[in-house]
Write an enzyme that holds these catalytic residues in place. Structure first.
Site, mmCIF file in Angstrom:
data_model
loop_
_atom_site.group_PDB
_atom_site.id
_atom_site.type_symbol
_atom_site.label_atom_id
_atom_site.label_comp_id
_atom_site.label_asym_id
_atom_site.label_seq_id
_atom_site.Cartn_x
_atom_site.Cartn_y
_atom_site.Cartn_z
ATOM 1 N N ARG A 15 17.958 -22.241 15.609
ATOM 2 C CA ARG A 15 19.156 -21.433 15.377
ATOM 3 C C ARG A 15 18.856 -20.316 14.378
ATOM 4 N NH1 ARG A 15 23.105 -26.303 13.728
ATOM 5 N NH2 ARG A 15 21.086 -27.065 12.961
ATOM 6 N N LYS A 75 20.123 -24.197 8.023
ATOM 7 C CA LYS A 75 19.795 -25.479 7.410
ATOM 8 C C LYS A 75 19.401 -25.302 5.950
ATOM 9 C CE LYS A 75 19.837 -28.928 8.984
ATOM 10 N NZ LYS A 75 20.980 -29.880 8.984
ATOM 11 N N TYR A 94 24.220 -24.825 5.406
ATOM 12 C CA TYR A 94 24.426 -26.269 5.329
ATOM 13 C C TYR A 94 23.459 -26.828 4.285
ATOM 14 C CZ TYR A 94 27.045 -26.271 9.757
ATOM 15 O OH TYR A 94 27.973 -26.062 10.746
ATOM 16 N N HIS A 96 24.185 -30.443 2.695
ATOM 17 C CA HIS A 96 24.226 -31.904 2.793
ATOM 18 C C HIS A 96 23.487 -32.531 1.605
ATOM 19 C CE1 HIS A 96 26.005 -31.686 6.777
ATOM 20 N NE2 HIS A 96 25.068 -30.841 7.142
ATOM 21 N N GLU A 118 29.376 -27.221 4.908
ATOM 22 C CA GLU A 118 30.022 -28.483 5.290
ATOM 23 C C GLU A 118 31.177 -28.888 4.376
ATOM 24 O OE1 GLU A 118 26.570 -29.728 2.603
ATOM 25 O OE2 GLU A 118 26.894 -28.251 4.195
ATOM 26 N N ASP A 198 38.282 -46.199 14.648
ATOM 27 C CA ASP A 198 38.589 -45.408 13.455
ATOM 28 C C ASP A 198 39.450 -46.267 12.535
ATOM 29 O OD1 ASP A 198 38.312 -42.212 12.830
ATOM 30 O OD2 ASP A 198 40.066 -43.057 11.829
ATOM 31 N N VAL A 267 24.836 -39.535 14.343
ATOM 32 C CA VAL A 267 25.159 -38.128 14.111
ATOM 33 C C VAL A 267 25.440 -37.871 12.633
ATOM 34 C CG1 VAL A 267 26.606 -36.202 14.891
ATOM 35 C CG2 VAL A 267 26.124 -38.079 16.446
ATOM 36 N N ILE A 269 23.541 -38.622 10.224
ATOM 37 C CA ILE A 269 22.283 -38.694 9.487
ATOM 38 C C ILE A 269 22.160 -37.578 8.452
ATOM 39 C CG2 ILE A 269 20.958 -37.348 11.178
ATOM 40 C CD1 ILE A 269 19.759 -40.476 9.198
ATOM 41 N N ASP A 270 22.791 -36.422 8.682
ATOM 42 C CA ASP A 270 22.762 -35.343 7.687
ATOM 43 C C ASP A 270 23.346 -35.790 6.359
ATOM 44 O OD1 ASP A 270 21.466 -33.136 8.763
ATOM 45 O OD2 ASP A 270 23.219 -32.470 9.866
ATOM 46 N N VAL A 298 18.140 -37.580 14.804
ATOM 47 C CA VAL A 298 17.708 -36.198 14.573
ATOM 48 C C VAL A 298 18.723 -35.492 13.670
ATOM 49 C CG1 VAL A 298 17.232 -33.977 15.667
ATOM 50 C CG2 VAL A 298 16.446 -36.097 16.741
#
Length: 375
Positions: A15, A75, A94, A96, A118, A198, A267, A269-270, A298
């Site tokens: 990206r 990133k 981002y 994180h 984020e 949830d 998802v 994992i960040d 990933v």
């Protein structure tokens, strides 16, 4: 303000943080833009397109960091970039932080202004700069999960949609937010049986109303999770606590309850991951196996579909980036509470509570730091 767009150098990150259309928008407001050569190639944007839009193309990442007042990225910076970051330089990307103590200490040491996509937050608590990538990652989680359920990829050998006379696969989605909703929609569209969990009853009521008949809702708690993982073929982890470390909803001991070849896609994992056995992987080596369970973790899933992801991300980030450039970071964050909530580290001080709590580091209220920060 001088804008810099370096080429992303994280593993298989294709990206780019600004499109040629974004360059035009900055240029028309009098903000010079410097773009590292080939920065847009992975997303399908040529150097010529950037130059025609008004950007100055630079050969190296060092040149971009050296000249820019605001660095716009996708990133978080990696270790080789840390020394390039200058004191008081604004980084809009981002981060994180809660998942990386090394990065947190590095940005404190560099005394940069770290404004994280984020944690930019609206009054309704939605996260406008996280939403587009959560949509992409949620949809991709099913695409990737379905692939790794194939036997040659280590999975159970299950076709999610099934066929006539054979039941479809079962998908368990943990978290009913943007990621979970998009994952459930994609899985349901393939014909799988889907359960979405949830902790919010109002959210579950909403999902129960809008989801197709092959999607069930269930309150999220440890007992229900232990029951559901025993029959799930694919498990999607999509929980989020903004700016903080994700909770571990599936522990190591729970893996023995699953059938061999079950696939788990984390998802979250960040933000550290929501499975105890999760560790960040790359598109180059996306999976690993623990106790016969396939883990896909990933950390930049949308990087695999960079054309779509870049357009979706920059549609959201550009208005905020223009405001930062027009007013300066300090005035923009004083005026716009959404941007103010995006500040995580300011000139060596942590101003976002979730980051300080993750590592037990000192914290100051952002309003106090804004009043005394050097411009």
């Amino acid at each position: 303000m001088i804008i810099g767009v370096p080429k992303e150098i994280k593993n298989n990150e294709n990206r780019v943080a600004l499109t040629p259309a974004g360059v035009t928008a900055f240029s028309r407001k009098g903000h010079p833009v410097y773009v590292q050569k080939t920065a847009g190639h992975g997303s399908g944007f040529s150097d010529e397109a950037y130059a025609e839009a008004g950007a100055v193309m630079l050969n190296t990442i060092e040149e971009v960091y050296a000249i820019a007042e605001m660095i716009i990225k996708v990133k978080e910076p990696i270790a080789s970039e840390y020394p390039l970051i200058r004191e008081n330089q604004l980084l809009f990307t981002y981060f994180h932080f809660a998942s990386s103590e090394e990065l947190t200490h590095a940005m404190i040491a560099q005394k940069a202004i770290c404004l994280a996509y984020e944690t930019v937050e609206k009054d309704d608590r939605s996260l406008p700069l996280l939403v587009p990538m959560s949509e992409v990652a949620g949809r991709m989680s099913i695409q990737e999960g379905a692939k790794y359920l194939e036997k040659p990829m280590g999975g159970r050998g299950v076709l999610l949609g099934g066929v006539a006379g054979v039941k479809p696969g079962e998908v368990l989605v943990l978290g009913g937010g943007i990621v979970g909703t998009q994952a459930a929609k994609m899985a349901a569209g393939l014909g799988a049986y889907v359960t979405i969990m949830d902790i919010s009853l109002p959210r579950l009521r909403y999902l129960d109303d809008v989801m197709p008949a092959n999607v069930d809702t269930l309150m999220s708690n440890e007992y229900n999770i232990r029951q559901q993982i025993q029959t799930a073929d694919l498990i999607i982890g999509g929980v989020l606590i903004p700016g903080a470390k994700a909770p571990s909803l599936i522990t190591r001991d729970m893996l023995k309850l699953m059938r061999p070849g079950t696939v788990m896609v984390d998802v979250a994992i960040d933000q550290g991951g929501c499975f105890e056995t999760s560790k960040a992987t790359t598109h180059q080596e996306p999976t690993y196996v623990v106790d016969e369970i396939v883990h896909y973790c990933v950390a930049n899933m949308p990087g695999a579909v960079p054309y779509t992801s870049t357009l979706a991300l920059t549609n959201a980030t550009l208005p905020y980036a223009l405001q930062l450039a027009d007013l300066g970071w300090q005035a923009a964050c004083i005026k716009n509470e959404e941007l103010r909530k995006g500040l995580n580290i300011v000139q060596g001080t942590i101003v976002y509570k979730g980051v300080s709590e993750a590592f037990g580091l000192p914290f100051q209220e952002v309003t106090t730091v804004l009043e005394t920060a050097e411009v």
